[in-house]
Design an enzyme around this catalytic site. Structure first.
Site, PDB file in Angstrom:
ATOM      1  N   ARG A 182       7.674   8.535  75.769  1.00 24.90           N
ATOM      2  CA  ARG A 182       8.109   7.515  74.744  1.00 24.90           C
ATOM      3  C   ARG A 182       9.252   7.969  73.671  1.00 24.90           C
ATOM      4  NH1 ARG A 182       2.521   4.214  74.040  1.00 24.90           N
ATOM      5  NH2 ARG A 182       1.633   4.762  76.193  1.00 24.90           N
TER       6      ARG A 182
ATOM      7  N   PRO B 245      -1.395  12.244  70.844  1.00 28.50           N
ATOM      8  CA  PRO B 245      -1.643  13.477  70.118  1.00 28.50           C
ATOM      9  C   PRO B 245      -2.059  13.187  68.752  1.00 28.50           C
ATOM     10  CG  PRO B 245       0.643  13.745  70.956  1.00 28.50           C
ATOM     11  CD  PRO B 245       0.159  12.287  71.074  1.00 28.50           C
ATOM     12  N   GLU B 246      -3.456  13.247  68.480  1.00 20.29           N
ATOM     13  CA  GLU B 246      -3.711  13.334  67.217  1.00 20.29           C
ATOM     14  C   GLU B 246      -3.522  14.634  66.206  1.00 20.29           C
ATOM     15  OE1 GLU B 246      -4.630  10.628  65.070  1.00 20.29           O
ATOM     16  OE2 GLU B 246      -4.206   8.987  66.527  1.00 20.29           O
TER      17      GLU B 246
ATOM     18  N   LYS C 154       0.323  16.715  61.478  1.00 18.58           N
ATOM     19  CA  LYS C 154       0.811  16.359  62.979  1.00 18.58           C
ATOM     20  C   LYS C 154       2.167  17.144  63.236  1.00 18.58           C
ATOM     21  CE  LYS C 154      -1.589  12.299  63.647  1.00 18.58           C
ATOM     22  NZ  LYS C 154      -1.627  11.105  64.141  1.00 18.58           N
TER      23      LYS C 154
ATOM     24  N   ARG D   7      -0.330  -2.811  63.832  1.00 20.38           N
ATOM     25  CA  ARG D   7      -1.049  -2.354  64.870  1.00 20.38           C
ATOM     26  C   ARG D   7      -2.346  -2.882  64.655  1.00 20.38           C
ATOM     27  NH1 ARG D   7       1.076   2.016  61.774  1.00 20.38           N
ATOM     28  NH2 ARG D   7       2.525   2.076  63.348  1.00 20.38           N
TER      29      ARG D   7
ATOM     30  N   ARG E 126      -3.932   5.169  43.816  1.00 18.31           N
ATOM     31  CA  ARG E 126      -3.272   4.155  44.400  1.00 18.31           C
ATOM     32  C   ARG E 126      -3.794   2.794  44.304  1.00 18.31           C
ATOM     33  NH1 ARG E 126      -0.866   6.388  48.876  1.00 18.31           N
ATOM     34  NH2 ARG E 126       0.208   4.127  48.910  1.00 18.31           N
TER      35      ARG E 126
ATOM     36  N   HIS F 154      10.162  13.238  82.521  1.00 19.81           N
ATOM     37  CA  HIS F 154      10.296  13.083  80.908  1.00 19.81           C
ATOM     38  C   HIS F 154      10.310  14.325  80.242  1.00 19.81           C
ATOM     39  CE1 HIS F 154       7.476   9.543  82.160  1.00 19.81           C
ATOM     40  NE2 HIS F 154       8.726   9.151  81.840  1.00 19.81           N
TER      41      HIS F 154
END
Length: 305
Positions: free
Chosen positions: A122, A2-3, A61, A288, A178, A103
């Site tokens: 998960r 899910p984004e 999210k 990742r 940044r 689940h």
DNA sequence: ACCGGTCCCTGTTAGC
DNA sequence: TGCTAACAGGGACCGG
């Protein structure tokens, strides 16, 4: 996974299907799924039973359901879907049929006989109840941005790219202040929220920027292009997937087929860039992956110090 | 205060 | 065929 567009689809589905419902029972099948509720599962159950769900809200999210008869300032059931979480409304025969789902982590009984199931393979997702706090949104909203009331754990989360109150100019400045790479900045929830690995890579591809370009050396226009690119991809995904809650009930997990057809680089290693045909490259990044077109998004000449 | 690295968790897939 | 390792990844957390 899910984004942000999927989370918004879930929020919208909750808004249309469970608002006004009272909570009659809460069954925590796995305590790990409520680990962020520090007072424990029993306390969580006690804080939900007898309450009414009055609104569905979201930032990035994180999504939450406001609870009635608020304490001072109000409180809410906070949900993060993590990598594989789903919120599913089940009616009638489906309530019993799904009771043994392997689940199923938390089941919330509602006063019309339906249930709200939190299903999460998960187990990165979690549920908890928190009081609301005011946030000035200094991280991205800047001066003059509306105050917002959010659950405590969301207080440090910046506004997301689909938030109408987002101050784009202040966000561009915050990114350029940044001292890191552009993709790290896009993924930092305290700068801007809701951008995951997929939308960071797709936004950077649209902006023709390599993920490791130093933020401090980018122009305002380049940062703006990256943010707009990510926002546009998310808006398109939301438009495509906006009906899945109604259509399925069993799957609000973004498996609408949108990604297979529309992703330019994410997960496309070895396939041609839709813009120039150069083969898409995968690099290891933050434990990742980062996907780029080596031609459209040339690597910066000097690595960041 | 800011930045980057690590870990949490489970099921699927790739590789030997 | 059966085992192990890699991989998916947001966000809390911690050390520098």
């Amino acid at each position: 996974m899910p984004e942000l567009p999927e989370v918004e689809t879930v929020r919208d589905g909750l808004e249309r299907h469970v608002l006004g419902r009272g909570v009659t029972a809460v069954d925590v099948r796995r305590a790990y799924s409520v680990r962020r509720h520090e007072a424990g599962p029993l306390d969580l159950v006690g804080r939900l039973r007898g309450r009414t769900l009055t609104a569905a809200a979201r930032r990035g999210k994180f999504l939450w359901l406001l609870l009635d008869e608020p304490e001072e300032g109000g409180d809410a059931l906070l949900v993060h879907l993590g990598m594989s979480g789903q919120l599913l409304v089940r009616h009638e025969a489906a309530v019993e049929q799904a009771a043994g789902h392997p689940h199923l982590r938390v089941r919330i009984g509602l006063d019309d006989g339906s249930v709200l199931d939190f299903v999460d393979q998960r187990t990165f997702g979690h549920l908890s109840v928190h009081e609301l706090v005011a946030t000035p949104d200094g991280a991205a909203g800047g001066a003059g941005s509306p105050l917002a009331a959010v659950p405590g754990p969301v207080a440090h989360i910046a506004r997301d790219l689909l938030d109408p109150a987002l101050d784009r100019g202040a966000l561009v400045a915050a990114v350029r202040a940044r001292r890191t790479g552009i993709k790290r900045a896009l993924l930092d929830q305290t700068t801007v929220s809701g951008v995951g690995n997929i939308y960071a890579d797709e936004g950077l591809w649209r902006a023709r920027l390599h993920f490791d370009r130093p933020t401090a050396a980018l122009t305002r226009a380049e940062v703006g292009r990256a943010l707009d690119g990510a926002r546009e991809v998310m808006a398109e995904a939301l438009a495509q997937g906006g009906t899945s809650f109604d259509a399925l009930y069993v799957n609000v997990n973004g498996q609408s087929g949108y990604f297979d057809r529309s992703l330019a680089v994410y997960g496309q290693e070895g396939r041609p860039c839709p813009r120039c045909g150069t083969l898409v490259r995968r690099d290891a990044f933050m434990n990742r992956s980062a996907y780029t077109c080596p031609s459209c998004q040339p690597r910066p000449r000097r690595p960041r110090p």
